[in-house]
Design a protein around this motif. Structure first.
Motif, short mmCIF file in Angstrom:
data_model
loop_
_atom_site.label_atom_id
_atom_site.label_comp_id
_atom_site.label_asym_id
_atom_site.label_seq_id
_atom_site.Cartn_x
_atom_site.Cartn_y
_atom_site.Cartn_z
N LYS A 1 0.85 -1.19 0.00
CA LYS A 1 0.00 0.00 0.00
C LYS A 1 0.88 1.24 0.00
N LEU A 2 0.57 2.17 -0.88
CA LEU A 2 1.37 3.39 -0.98
C LEU A 2 1.00 4.37 0.14
N PRO A 3 1.94 5.18 0.59
CA PRO A 3 1.65 6.13 1.67
C PRO A 3 0.71 7.23 1.21
N ASP A 4 0.05 7.85 2.18
CA ASP A 4 -0.86 8.94 1.88
C ASP A 4 -0.10 10.10 1.21
N GLY A 5 -0.73 10.68 0.19
CA GLY A 5 -0.11 11.81 -0.50
C GLY A 5 1.00 11.43 -1.44
N PHE A 6 1.18 10.15 -1.71
CA PHE A 6 2.24 9.68 -2.60
C PHE A 6 2.10 10.33 -3.98
N GLN A 7 3.21 10.79 -4.54
CA GLN A 7 3.30 11.46 -5.85
C GLN A 7 2.67 12.85 -5.87
N ARG A 8 2.33 13.39 -4.73
CA ARG A 8 1.86 14.76 -4.68
C ARG A 8 3.02 15.69 -4.35
N ALA A 9 2.88 16.96 -4.70
CA ALA A 9 3.97 17.93 -4.57
C ALA A 9 4.56 17.95 -3.16
N GLU A 10 3.70 17.95 -2.16
CA GLU A 10 4.17 18.06 -0.78
C GLU A 10 4.97 16.82 -0.36
N TYR A 11 4.57 15.65 -0.84
CA TYR A 11 5.28 14.40 -0.53
C TYR A 11 6.66 14.43 -1.17
N LEU A 12 6.73 14.86 -2.43
CA LEU A 12 8.02 14.92 -3.12
C LEU A 12 8.94 15.95 -2.49
N HIS A 13 8.36 17.05 -2.01
CA HIS A 13 9.18 18.06 -1.34
C HIS A 13 9.75 17.50 -0.05
N ALA A 14 8.95 16.78 0.70
CA ALA A 14 9.41 16.20 1.96
C ALA A 14 10.49 15.16 1.76
N HIS A 15 10.52 14.53 0.57
CA HIS A 15 11.50 13.47 0.30
C HIS A 15 12.60 13.92 -0.66
N GLY A 16 12.76 15.24 -0.83
CA GLY A 16 13.91 15.77 -1.54
C GLY A 16 13.86 15.76 -3.05
N MET A 17 12.70 15.47 -3.65
CA MET A 17 12.58 15.45 -5.11
C MET A 17 12.21 16.81 -5.69
N VAL A 18 11.68 17.68 -4.85
CA VAL A 18 11.27 19.03 -5.26
C VAL A 18 11.90 20.02 -4.29
N ASP A 19 12.40 21.13 -4.82
CA ASP A 19 13.08 22.11 -3.97
C ASP A 19 12.11 22.95 -3.14
N MET A 20 10.96 23.28 -3.73
CA MET A 20 10.00 24.10 -2.99
C MET A 20 8.60 23.93 -3.57
N VAL A 21 7.60 24.10 -2.73
CA VAL A 21 6.20 24.13 -3.16
C VAL A 21 5.73 25.56 -2.99
N VAL A 22 5.29 26.16 -4.09
CA VAL A 22 4.99 27.60 -4.10
C VAL A 22 3.56 27.84 -4.55
N HIS A 23 2.82 28.61 -3.78
CA HIS A 23 1.46 29.00 -4.16
C HIS A 23 1.51 29.84 -5.42
N ARG A 24 0.50 29.73 -6.25
CA ARG A 24 0.46 30.43 -7.53
C ARG A 24 0.58 31.95 -7.36
N GLN A 25 0.06 32.48 -6.29
CA GLN A 25 0.15 33.93 -6.06
C GLN A 25 1.60 34.38 -5.82
N ASP A 26 2.44 33.46 -5.36
CA ASP A 26 3.82 33.81 -5.05
C ASP A 26 4.79 33.35 -6.13
N LEU A 27 4.28 32.73 -7.19
CA LEU A 27 5.15 32.10 -8.18
C LEU A 27 5.99 33.13 -8.94
N LYS A 28 5.38 34.20 -9.39
CA LYS A 28 6.12 35.19 -10.17
C LYS A 28 7.26 35.79 -9.35
N GLY A 29 6.98 36.17 -8.12
CA GLY A 29 8.01 36.75 -7.27
C GLY A 29 9.14 35.77 -6.99
#
Length: 282
Positions: free
Chosen positions: A239-267
């Motif tokens: 059984k796969l863990p909750d949130g598997f393959q979602r942005a927050e899961y990948l961020h917690a496991h070092g596959m993504v550098d940051m999760v950024v809200h769309r309002q903050d993306l341009k900045g």
């Protein structure tokens, strides 16, 4: 005739008001009924649960680039090189997709500035055949990277794809090494290559240019992976863990550098481009 029938008849003769069919929409995550205009004004993000809706290339350009940007011409490639047909001809599927979308294929580029920092921005549109990667997408990626090299500026791409385009067979898979070489050219020139992973980014796109950036940003809740969850679960028989393959899961496991809200993306992109752009030594 009964009084009820008379009332019903009189009501049916009244002119109906024209009401747009898309005036309201339901959030696919929380089910909240949202006024479509307010949803779009909020960058297509649900104000109740923060769900980031899928948006097209034009909306991305307007949200990220400063006013005055220029959309780049899409390169020409051979269409339907394998003369593929399933329930429909591939040529007919392309024609229908182009009729429903503003740009000729799934990946479109624009040149301009992001918070004053010069950049080439590429956007994959999931609405165009699931954002699938075919010869046109591969050629567009190489052209976008080439324009960044010519302008001596950063290259930013917002990915959204179901993977390689099956109608082009092995030719679609050949775009993986092709785009990889383009990212190496950017690295050799010392130019920043930033990837914004949006929902969904999967398959051969994830296995190539989507995971080769200098910095990887993901939008909240974005689905990011190679194979589907059911395939993985059936293969490993666990059984796969909750949130598997979602942005927050990948961020917690070092596959993504940051999760950024769309309002903050341009900045955030403007800040990163400022940090990573090549400085000329006096």
């Amino acid at each position: 005739m009964s009084w009820l029938s008379k009332v019903r008849k009189s009501l049916s003769s009244l002119a109906k008001r024209d009401t747009p069919d898309n005036l309201w929409m339901k959030c696919p995550n929380c089910g909240e009924m949202l006024f479509s205009r307010d949803f779009e004004a909020n960058l297509s993000v649900c104000p109740r649960c923060g769900h980031h809706g899928r948006i097209g290339a034009k909306a991305r350009f307007d949200q990220i680039l400063d006013p005055g940007y220029a959309v780049l011409a899409s390169p020409k490639v051979a269409e339907n090189p394998l003369n593929f047909r399933d329930t429909k001809k591939y040529a007919d599927r392309l024609k229908a997709a182009r009729a429903a979308n503003p740009y000729p294929d799934a990946l479109t580029h624009a040149f301009g500035t992001i918070g004053g920092a010069k950049a080439v921005l590429g956007v994959q549109d999931f609405a165009f055949m699931g954002g699938s990667m075919g010869m046109a997408v591969g050629e567009a990626f190489v052209a976008g990277a080439g324009r960044a090299l010519a302008e001596n500026c950063g290259y930013v791409i917002c990915t959204a794809a179901g993977g390689a385009r099956m109608q082009e067979g092995i030719l679609s898979l050949m775009q993986m090494p092709k785009t990889t070489v383009a990212t190496r050219r950017l690295a050799a020139a010392g130019l920043p290559y930033i990837v914004v992973l949006t929902d969904p980014t999967t398959g051969g796109v994830t296995a190539s240019y989507a995971m080769l950036g200098d910095v990887h940003i993901a939008e909240p809740g974005a689905l990011i992976g190679f194979a589907g969850q059911r395939v993985i679960q059936d293969t490993i028989r666990e059984k796969l863990p909750d949130g598997f393959q979602r942005a927050e899961y990948l961020h917690a496991h070092g596959m993504v550098d940051m999760v950024v809200h769309r309002q903050d993306l341009k900045g955030t992109l403007a800040m990163l481009l400022g940090y990573l752009e090549r400085k000329e030594v006096a």
